[in-house]
Design a protein around this motif. Structure first.
Motif, mmCIF file in Angstrom:
data_model
loop_
_atom_site.group_PDB
_atom_site.id
_atom_site.type_symbol
_atom_site.label_atom_id
_atom_site.label_comp_id
_atom_site.label_asym_id
_atom_site.label_seq_id
_atom_site.Cartn_x
_atom_site.Cartn_y
_atom_site.Cartn_z
ATOM 1 N N UNK A 451 29.516 32.825 92.838
ATOM 2 C CA UNK A 451 30.524 31.850 92.420
ATOM 3 C C UNK A 451 31.239 32.277 91.145
ATOM 4 N N UNK A 452 30.528 32.937 90.248
ATOM 5 C CA UNK A 452 31.181 33.461 89.046
ATOM 6 C C UNK A 452 32.374 34.327 89.419
ATOM 7 N N UNK A 453 32.181 35.191 90.404
ATOM 8 C CA UNK A 453 33.267 36.071 90.838
ATOM 9 C C UNK A 453 34.380 35.288 91.503
ATOM 10 N N UNK A 454 34.018 34.340 92.362
ATOM 11 C CA UNK A 454 35.035 33.521 93.026
ATOM 12 C C UNK A 454 35.873 32.769 91.998
ATOM 13 N N UNK A 455 35.210 32.191 91.008
ATOM 14 C CA UNK A 455 35.932 31.463 89.966
ATOM 15 C C UNK A 455 36.812 32.394 89.144
ATOM 16 N N UNK A 467 39.150 20.486 89.449
ATOM 17 C CA UNK A 467 38.503 19.755 90.535
ATOM 18 C C UNK A 467 37.912 20.712 91.567
ATOM 19 N N UNK A 468 38.675 21.723 91.950
ATOM 20 C CA UNK A 468 38.191 22.690 92.932
ATOM 21 C C UNK A 468 37.010 23.476 92.380
ATOM 22 N N UNK A 472 33.129 23.491 93.836
ATOM 23 C CA UNK A 472 32.449 24.724 94.224
ATOM 24 C C UNK A 472 31.086 24.836 93.552
ATOM 25 N N UNK A 473 31.040 24.561 92.265
ATOM 26 C CA UNK A 473 29.796 24.763 91.519
ATOM 27 C C UNK A 473 28.755 23.686 91.806
#
Length: 552
Positions: A451-455, A467-468, A472-473
């Motif tokens: 998720x770090x990479x996606x963010x 919000x998104x 996700x997190x």
């Protein structure tokens, strides 16, 4: 002769880097500049760009076929470091819009936090840096313009920590030294300058309209240099989303097996995480729990013969107030240029003293007792503390690989270490439930790295909003609201570093698997020692040093 020429160029490059950034040189163990603060002016940046362009030319003149493999790797590492710094000083120009870069607190803290010299000697350097604070901050104001609101707000808050250091920790250190040295004037002037700078920043808030997003082109350029890989942001994002599904499937299978319910849905996984989170530490217990976890992780590594244990002493310390509130622990290695006999630090954080009870509760639910074991693996054993201790022993003809370490290798090894230990049943000698609890937290941390990479990519190259990101997190990452809110702020304040955990894990785990196939008779210890025997280079260069072909 070419290798001797490169060694001279490399050593001069490290020396000029330390002179340019004296606060960072202190942490590296180069103490010739301990009495200085950096120069935040445009003129200093222009002089530095000229130095770097000259250095790029010198490196280009070195024939690659006349360098041995180690020097050829170090030349490429140095060239990447120079290109990264040039990007920071030109197209990125973060020093002109990020006020967080102009905080003298860490420069002062670096002199107090390690006993590399007698305290009176270090306090003499503290005095010198204190005297420079007013001029330093005035020069920073001359450099800063077109800032973002989130960077200004964060800088104001961080300067509160600097004030606490100046008015609290420095007087305490003076009392401890017992020399009778009077720095009341320097302390008063520096503190007044910091408060004045905070007031100036508050005045900038109404006009702080810059977007904290880097944009597609600039992010792609910075990412390539941070990771030292050819990953393109869009490709990396696609891969991360695929792996997010795979890790969730592992969590579903583990939760179902643990609870006896078969394959678990997200609600069941969330419920299991909530149950584990209830087993939480407090500010009074967390330091001792991490000491016990370090003993337990070390014994497990020893029993399973996973790595050559160096048995270096480790200082487990209470994290200073200036650093609290982001993560529960971090590692401070011995600087690669340090000659004093120091020990690596494993810093553990009680919560900041001004937090509300709800915020404290949320923090410790995220960093519950099961997570503390996983975090100790990552930060200490066999993660950062042990890996960086191995790296500290690497002997090279120059200092490049020690100074310009690969963040993706360092973080990738630590994430790989989490998976290694959990996969071998860490804590199963305590109980099956304890082992399952650590495995759940390890998979949660794998989700976090993905998720770090996606963010990171989605925010800086797209239009990801709060919000998104929070959805996700908290939903797909099962994170507590406080942890997710802190990460959302970090995404806005930084760029590319959050991608190092995931990419580094992919590279390190892939490398270990390939080396295992190439050397089927080797033990785990032989494999892991070989991976750690070359310092902390990017994995693409580690493959070269190991005689493996480039990754596809």
């Amino acid at each position: 002769m070419t290798s001797e020429k490169f060694t001279k160029i490399a050593d001069d490059a490290v020396a000029s880097w330390c002179a340019q950034y004296p606060d960072e040189a202190t942490f590296l163990g180069e103490h010739r500049y301990d009495d200085r603060l950096g120069d935040p002016t445009v003129a200093a940046a222009q002089r530095r760009r000229a130095q770097l362009n000259t250095l790029i030319g010198q490196l280009a003149e070195l024939p690659a076929d006349q360098l041995d493999t180690a020097d050829a790797v170090d030349r490429d590492i140095l060239r990447t470091a120079v290109q990264s710094e040039l990007l920071a000083l030109t197209d990125l120009d973060e020093a002109s819009w990020n006020p967080m870069l102009h905080n003298p607190g860490q420069a002062l803290y670096g002199l107090l936090s390690r006993d590399f010299a007698p305290l009176p000697q270090r306090l003499s350097s503290v005095a010198s840096r204190l005297r420079q604070v007013p001029d330093y901050l005035e020069a920073a104001r001359g450099r800063l313009s077109d800032m973002s609101k989130v960077h200004v707000e964060t800088a104001i808050g961080q300067l509160d920590g600097t004030l606490a250091l100046i008015e609290g920790e420095i007087p305490a250190a003076l009392a401890e030294a017992g020399t009778g040295t009077d720095l009341s004037g320097e302390i008063s002037q520096a503190a007044a300058a910091v408060r004045s700078h905070q007031d100036w920043l508050r005045g900038q808030l109404p006009g702080a309209q810059r977007s904290p997003r880097l944009g597609k082109e600039l992010f792609a350029d910075k990412l390539a240099l941070t990771l030292a890989t050819p990953w393109q942001p869009a490709t990396l994002l696609d891969q991360a989303y695929r792996d997010l599904d795979l890790v969730e499937a592992e969590l579903s299978e583990l939760t179902g097996r643990t609870t006896g319910s078969g394959t678990a849905d997200r609600a069941a996984i969330a419920a299991e995480f909530s149950r584990l989170a209830a087993d939480a530490p407090t500010s009074d217990t967390i330091l001792q729990l991490c000491r016990e976890a370090l003993t337990e992780t070390t014994e497990f590594v020893r029993r399973h013969d996973l790595i050559t244990l160096l048995d270096d002493p480790v200082d487990i310390i209470e994290m200073p107030e200036i650093d609290r509130g982001v993560a529960v622990a971090y590692c401070v290695p011995v600087g690669p240029l340090e000659t004093a006999p120091l020990a690596p630090q494993f810093a553990v954080s009680p919560t900041p003293t001004d937090w509300s009870q709800d915020r404290v509760r949320s923090f410790y639910r995220e960093y519950n007792n099961h997570m503390l074991h996983n975090l100790t693996i990552h930060e200490a054993m066999p993660g950062h503390v042990e890996q960086l201790s191995h790296a500290h022993r690497y002997q090279a003809s120059n200092r490049v690989r020690g100074v310009f370490i690969s963040g993706s290798f360092v973080e990738g090894w630590a994430v790989y270490a989490e998976e290694l230990m959990a996969g071998l049943g860490y804590r199963s000698d305590v109980s099956a439930e304890a082992a399952a609890g650590v495995r759940m937290q390890q998979l949660k941390m794998r989700l976090r790295s993905v998720l770090n990479t996606i963010l990171d990519v989605s925010f800086h190259t797209g239009d990801l909003d709060e919000r998104q990101a929070m959805e996700l997190m908290t939903v797909r990452g099962y994170q507590e609201d406080g942890e997710a809110a802190g990460k959302w702020r970090r995404v806005q304040l930084s760029s590319t570093q959050l991608s190092t955990y995931y990419v580094g894990y992919l590279e390190v785990s892939g490398l270990v698997a390939e080396l295992r196939r190439a050397q089927p008779s080797w033990s785990d210890r032989q494999l892991h020692d070989e991976v750690l025997n070359y310092g902390s280079p990017p994995v693409r260069y580690l493959r070269q040093l190991l005689g493996l072909p480039p990754a596809e």
